[in-house]
Design an enzyme around this catalytic site. Structure first.
Site, PDB file in Angstrom:
ATOM      1  N   ASN A  39      12.253   8.125  10.265  1.00  0.00           N
ATOM      2  CA  ASN A  39      11.054   8.652   9.630  1.00  0.00           C
ATOM      3  C   ASN A  39       9.893   8.688  10.631  1.00  0.00           C
ATOM      4  O   ASN A  39       9.331   7.658  10.998  1.00  0.00           O
ATOM      5  CB  ASN A  39      10.730   7.764   8.416  1.00  0.00           C
ATOM      6  CG  ASN A  39       9.520   8.249   7.637  1.00  0.00           C
ATOM      7  OD1 ASN A  39       8.634   8.893   8.180  1.00  0.00           O
ATOM      8  ND2 ASN A  39       9.494   7.922   6.355  1.00  0.00           N
ATOM      9  N   ASP A  72      11.844  -1.604   5.311  1.00  0.00           N
ATOM     10  CA  ASP A  72      12.285  -0.939   4.097  1.00  0.00           C
ATOM     11  C   ASP A  72      11.135  -1.068   3.126  1.00  0.00           C
ATOM     12  O   ASP A  72      10.513  -2.130   3.018  1.00  0.00           O
ATOM     13  CB  ASP A  72      13.548  -1.580   3.533  1.00  0.00           C
ATOM     14  CG  ASP A  72      14.188  -0.650   2.521  1.00  0.00           C
ATOM     15  OD1 ASP A  72      14.523   0.488   2.901  1.00  0.00           O
ATOM     16  OD2 ASP A  72      14.338  -1.035   1.351  1.00  0.00           O
ATOM     17  N   PHE A  76       1.705  10.035   3.148  1.00  0.00           N
ATOM     18  CA  PHE A  76       2.966  10.725   2.848  1.00  0.00           C
ATOM     19  C   PHE A  76       3.506  10.200   1.519  1.00  0.00           C
ATOM     20  O   PHE A  76       2.904   9.318   0.891  1.00  0.00           O
ATOM     21  CB  PHE A  76       3.980  10.514   3.987  1.00  0.00           C
ATOM     22  CG  PHE A  76       4.438   9.074   4.140  1.00  0.00           C
ATOM     23  CD1 PHE A  76       3.650   8.141   4.796  1.00  0.00           C
ATOM     24  CD2 PHE A  76       5.662   8.643   3.629  1.00  0.00           C
ATOM     25  CE1 PHE A  76       4.062   6.817   4.931  1.00  0.00           C
ATOM     26  CE2 PHE A  76       6.085   7.319   3.773  1.00  0.00           C
ATOM     27  CZ  PHE A  76       5.276   6.403   4.423  1.00  0.00           C
ATOM     28  N   LYS A 101      -6.059   2.943   5.566  1.00  0.00           N
ATOM     29  CA  LYS A 101      -4.794   2.644   4.880  1.00  0.00           C
ATOM     30  C   LYS A 101      -4.036   1.545   5.629  1.00  0.00           C
ATOM     31  O   LYS A 101      -3.575   0.589   5.021  1.00  0.00           O
ATOM     32  CB  LYS A 101      -3.928   3.908   4.759  1.00  0.00           C
ATOM     33  CG  LYS A 101      -2.653   3.623   3.991  1.00  0.00           C
ATOM     34  CD  LYS A 101      -1.700   4.806   3.871  1.00  0.00           C
ATOM     35  CE  LYS A 101      -0.341   4.309   3.437  1.00  0.00           C
ATOM     36  NZ  LYS A 101       0.726   5.278   3.622  1.00  0.00           N
ATOM     37  N   HIS A 142       0.803  -2.272   2.566  1.00  0.00           N
ATOM     38  CA  HIS A 142       2.011  -3.099   2.582  1.00  0.00           C
ATOM     39  C   HIS A 142       2.621  -3.149   3.984  1.00  0.00           C
ATOM     40  O   HIS A 142       2.929  -4.203   4.516  1.00  0.00           O
ATOM     41  CB  HIS A 142       3.004  -2.532   1.568  1.00  0.00           C
ATOM     42  CG  HIS A 142       3.249  -1.049   1.694  1.00  0.00           C
ATOM     43  ND1 HIS A 142       2.221  -0.137   1.827  1.00  0.00           N
ATOM     44  CD2 HIS A 142       4.392  -0.316   1.752  1.00  0.00           C
ATOM     45  CE1 HIS A 142       2.724   1.076   1.945  1.00  0.00           C
ATOM     46  NE2 HIS A 142       4.040   0.995   1.897  1.00  0.00           N
TER      47      HIS A 142
HETATM   48  P1  IMP Z   1      12.517   3.742   3.196  1.00  0.00           P
HETATM   49  O1  IMP Z   1      12.471   4.732   4.299  1.00  0.00           O
HETATM   50  O2  IMP Z   1      13.873   3.443   2.684  1.00  0.00           O
HETATM   51  O3  IMP Z   1      11.705   2.511   3.505  1.00  0.00           O
HETATM   52  O4  IMP Z   1      11.828   4.470   1.972  1.00  0.00           O
HETATM   53  C1  IMP Z   1      10.519   4.327   1.744  1.00  0.00           C
HETATM   54  C2  IMP Z   1      10.087   5.331   0.684  1.00  0.00           C
HETATM   55  O5  IMP Z   1       9.120   4.669  -0.141  1.00  0.00           O
HETATM   56  C3  IMP Z   1       9.374   6.510   1.293  1.00  0.00           C
HETATM   57  O6  IMP Z   1      10.239   7.572   1.545  1.00  0.00           O
HETATM   58  C4  IMP Z   1       8.348   6.829   0.225  1.00  0.00           C
HETATM   59  O7  IMP Z   1       8.955   7.529  -0.814  1.00  0.00           O
HETATM   60  C5  IMP Z   1       7.986   5.466  -0.303  1.00  0.00           C
HETATM   61  N1  IMP Z   1       6.888   4.848   0.477  1.00  0.00           N
HETATM   62  C6  IMP Z   1       6.960   3.740   1.261  1.00  0.00           C
HETATM   63  N2  IMP Z   1       5.775   3.490   1.851  1.00  0.00           N
HETATM   64  C7  IMP Z   1       4.950   4.451   1.438  1.00  0.00           C
HETATM   65  C8  IMP Z   1       3.562   4.736   1.723  1.00  0.00           C
HETATM   66  O8  IMP Z   1       2.872   4.064   2.510  1.00  0.00           O
HETATM   67  N3  IMP Z   1       3.078   5.821   1.121  1.00  0.00           N
HETATM   68  C9  IMP Z   1       3.782   6.600   0.285  1.00  0.00           C
HETATM   69  N4  IMP Z   1       5.058   6.399  -0.009  1.00  0.00           N
HETATM   70  C10 IMP Z   1       5.645   5.330   0.564  1.00  0.00           C
END
Ligand code: IMP
Length: 196
Positions: free
Chosen positions: A9, A69, A152, A175, A180
């Protein structure tokens, strides 16, 4: 010092690089180290999934690896989408559609029950050492409409009470200072520095 960020990402790599600007830690993406790994995130918690990603790439590269995550927990939906945040309604569905669907699901939910939080677990894996995991949370509420262009994912529906706007209306610096990921990463960076 170099650390590999185990994510595909680009938004996350960008946020994390911004946070570490001015430090002596260089963040390499999977693309930078030419790894194209399909990692099965089959854990049941943010922590487990972060550790699975960091340890998989650490084994492949023999280098220090950081993985995160994260996701959005909505209390009125029993914590969903939670660890399924990116897969919610399908990986390829746009966030305009996902966000509109969540607002629709919550349309009868009163203000005081719209509580939600972003959660992030950051894992640091090093060869031959136990993995360290840190958690950060960002408390807010689900807004009533989609607003803001920054950030995003679910940012345009995540209302931040202290700021009176969504996290998509905050500057990246604002932000990062309260998010988090910012909080979990701060703990992780302290750990990395203490270890040098
Ligand atoms: P990961 O890549 O498995 O950690 O998925 C995280 C997903 O949670 C992202 O694709 C978003 O949908 C959501 N997410 C996590 N952090 C954020 C943030 O800071 N803003 C908006 N969406 C977030």
């Amino acid at each position: 010092m170099k650390i590999i960020m185990a994510t595909g990402n680009a938004n996350k790599v960008k946020e994390i690089r911004q946070m570490l600007e001015g430090s002596d830690i260089e963040v390499l993406s999977l693309k930078d180290v030419q790894i194209d790994a399909e990692i099965d995130e089959n854990g049941t918690t943010f922590e487990e999934n972060a550790a699975i990603k960091a340890e998989t790439i650490c084994k492949l590269t023999g280098q220090m690896v950081m993985a995160d995550d994260s996701g959005l927990e909505i209390d009125a939906l029993g914590g969903e989408p939670g660890i399924h945040s990116s897969r919610f309604m399908g990986e390829d569905t746009s966030y305009d559609i996902k966000n509109a669907a969540l607002l629709e699901k919550l349309k009868e939910v009163p203000e005081e029950k719209r509580t939600a939080r972003f959660v992030c677990a950051v894992a640091i894996a090093r060869p031959d050492e136990p993995t360290k995991i840190f958690r950060g949370t960002f408390e807010g509420r689900i807004a009533h409409e989609i607003k803001g262009e920054n950030g995003f994912g679910y940012d345009p529906i995540f209302f931040v009470p202290e700021k009176g706007c969504t996290s998509a209306e905050l500057s990246p610096e604002e932000k990062n200072s309260m998010s988090h990921r910012g909080k979990a990463l701060k703990l992780a960076v302290e750990e990395i520095r203490a270890h040098i």
